[in-house]
Design an enzyme around this catalytic site. Structure first.
Site, PDB file in Angstrom:
ATOM      1  N   GLY A   1       0.792  -1.225   0.000  1.00  0.00           N
ATOM      2  CA  GLY A   1       0.000   0.000   0.000  1.00  0.00           C
ATOM      3  C   GLY A   1       0.823   1.273   0.000  1.00  0.00           C
TER       4      GLY A   1
ATOM      5  N   CYS B   1     -26.712  -8.873 -18.451  1.00  0.00           N
ATOM      6  CA  CYS B   1     -25.995  -8.515 -19.678  1.00  0.00           C
ATOM      7  C   CYS B   1     -26.873  -8.814 -20.893  1.00  0.00           C
ATOM      8  CB  CYS B   1     -24.693  -9.305 -19.773  1.00  0.00           C
ATOM      9  SG  CYS B   1     -23.872  -9.161 -21.377  1.00  0.00           S
TER      10      CYS B   1
ATOM     11  N   CYS C   1     -24.822 -11.937 -22.933  1.00  0.00           N
ATOM     12  CA  CYS C   1     -24.643 -13.273 -22.348  1.00  0.00           C
ATOM     13  C   CYS C   1     -25.619 -13.554 -21.211  1.00  0.00           C
ATOM     14  CB  CYS C   1     -23.207 -13.468 -21.872  1.00  0.00           C
ATOM     15  SG  CYS C   1     -22.820 -12.642 -20.326  1.00  0.00           S
TER      16      CYS C   1
ATOM     17  N   CYS D   1     -21.645  -6.789 -20.585  1.00  0.00           N
ATOM     18  CA  CYS D   1     -20.466  -7.051 -19.760  1.00  0.00           C
ATOM     19  C   CYS D   1     -19.320  -6.133 -20.183  1.00  0.00           C
ATOM     20  CB  CYS D   1     -19.983  -8.491 -19.930  1.00  0.00           C
ATOM     21  SG  CYS D   1     -21.073  -9.721 -19.227  1.00  0.00           S
TER      22      CYS D   1
ATOM     23  N   CYS E   1     -17.595 -12.433 -21.252  1.00  0.00           N
ATOM     24  CA  CYS E   1     -18.877 -12.392 -21.957  1.00  0.00           C
ATOM     25  C   CYS E   1     -18.857 -13.350 -23.150  1.00  0.00           C
ATOM     26  CB  CYS E   1     -19.154 -10.966 -22.426  1.00  0.00           C
ATOM     27  SG  CYS E   1     -20.836 -10.691 -22.997  1.00  0.00           S
TER      28      CYS E   1
END
Lengths: 275, 181
Positions: A29, A238, A241, A263, A269
């Site tokens: 981080g 979606c 799909c 997607c 997808c």
């Protein structure tokens, strides 16, 4: 192919980036300064990610490059071709087959696996930058773990909008210590960073910073007890799909306000559509 | 092996890429062992030699501790990397046995604003039975490994260790918590 050094960068530069990467992994981080090079593409096109990928690539790697989830947009195609030419590595669009995935602003839908490396392109690595423009001050705030300003910003979101309105680049806290910008991924992707089996590396070329999340690292999205973090997405399946699990792009289809949701992860997808 | 000109990478871009990925994997998954090979004068191990070739150059002051400070080692490092040999307090990298590296508080641990300005120690040892239980970032649950001993850490400040044994290497970043078995 001897016109370029392997993976484009010279060895001195790669060593410098590699040393920064090792310290970044050792201090999850924390943003490690590095001496970013000019690359044969403009800042903002992923020069940080490209330098990290160049320093990590080995000859037997399989590289995947995505831009907002898509393998076939300009940024993804040009970076993929760049490493095909300069490192002669294998490339793929399947998340499961990749050893290194360079990404602009998404984490793939398919679960990441141990041994995979995600490389994020980062525009503004400092999560406090829009709250405090001075680098000397934000550096001190990280040193003192002084993140009150960020909580105030999220609180003001709630006061104005009734909820935390930050939808992307949603700040996270790493191992209870550093507040980190996850790059402009949608907050939908934030939970995928926590305890991930994959190593995640972040490169900011213009801002000259590298940071990292080792696998199995604790990554929490900042929130409040009474306003907990919610990883939201558009409430539709979606249109291609039919997935109700994946992150969706909204596409305007005419001038009359018609729209469809598909997607954002094209590889995911396509694989679902074929099945 | 006394020939200081031998033992470097013959294809530096590809060999150092492989060696770096081993080092990155080791640092990202503390306690896991990885193979690394390069030939250098004794007492440098093959794994330590590969780390030196991969990570050091004229910009990285290197400290040779104890028996590792020999003329042959200095000349080999000078020829292949150009890394300046320096006292412990100025070192970005240091190499030696665990005992020779002590006291560890000689080495830079970084400061609060730049914790990355800390030394990386390459500890030459012989891997044996696990001595400690490791937990922390990079470890799924816990992992038992052979660790030479504890080191000063005041996170985010601390020392990062590579442990080398013959042609094998593992790493111990400052984040790893140790519990003696």
């Amino acid at each position: 192919m001897d016109d370029y050094n392997f993976a484009y960068l010279d060895e001195d530069t790669k060593r410098m980036i590699r040393r920064a990467l090792l310290k970044a992994v050792a201090i999850p981080g924390y943003q490690v300064p590095f001496s970013s090079r000019e690359m044969p593409m403009p800042y903002g096109w992923g020069t940080g990610g490209v330098q990290v990928t160049a320093a990590c690539l080995k000859p037997d790697d399989t590289l995947k490059v995505i831009d907002q989830g898509a393998d076939d947009t300009t940024n993804a195609v040009s970076i993929r071709k760049f490493f095909q030419r300069t490192a002669e590595v294998a490339v793929t669009e399947r998340t499961q087959d990749a050893t290194i995935i360079q990404t602009r602003h998404r984490i793939p839908e398919a679960p990441l696996q141990p041994g995979q490396i995600m490389v994020f392109q980062v525009p503004i690595p400092e999560p406090l930058r829009f709250l405090e423009p001075r680098e000397t001050e934000t550096r001190r705030m990280h040193a003192l773990e002084d993140y009150g300003l960020m909580q105030v910003k999220l609180y003001e979101d709630i006061a104005r909008h009734g909820e935390i309105a930050t939808a992307y680049a949603y700040p996270v806290k790493v191992e209870d210590r550093y507040v980190m910008d996850p790059s402009p991924i949608p907050k939908f992707d934030n939970p995928k960073m926590n305890d991930s089996p994959a190593l995640m590396l972040f490169g900011a070329g213009r801002e000259q910073r590298i940071y990292a999340l080792p696998p199995h690292t604790k990554v929490e999205s900042l929130d409040f007890e009474d306003f907990p973090f919610v990883a939201g997405k558009a409430d539709h399946p979606c249109a291609i799909c039919g997935s109700t699990e994946s992150y969706l792009d909204e596409i305007i289809t005419d001038d009359a306000g018609s729209r469809m949701f598909v997607c954002s992860d094209t590889s995911y997808c396509q694989e679902r559509s074929v099945q | 092996m006394d020939d200081i000109f031998a033992g470097g990478f013959t294809d530096a871009p590809r060999q150092s890429a492989d060696a770096f990925r081993a080092a990155l994997e080791a640092m990202a998954r503390p306690g896991t062992r990885h193979a690394l090979q390069a030939q250098a004068p004794a007492p440098l191990s093959p794994a330590a030699a590969a780390l030196i070739l991969t990570l050091t150059d004229t910009g990285t002051p290197l400290h040779l501790a104890g028996a590792h400070d020999t003329d042959a080692v200095r000349r080999w490092i000078g020829f292949h990397t150009g890394a300046p040999i320096c006292p412990a307090a100025e070192a970005q990298f240091a190499i030696g046995t665990w005992d020779a590296l002590h006291p560890l508080d000689r080495f830079a641990m970084g400061d609060a604003e730049y914790p990355d300005r800390s030394a990386t120690l390459i500890v030459e040892m012989a891997f044996g039975r696990p001595t400690h239980r490791l937990t922390g970032p990079g470890i799924d649950g816990h992992l038992d490994a052979h660790i030479p001993g504890d080191r000063p850490v005041a996170f985010p400040l601390g020392l990062d260790l590579f442990l080398t044994s013959g042609g094998e290497m593992s790493a111990l970043p400052r984040t790893t918590r140790l519990e003696a078995l």
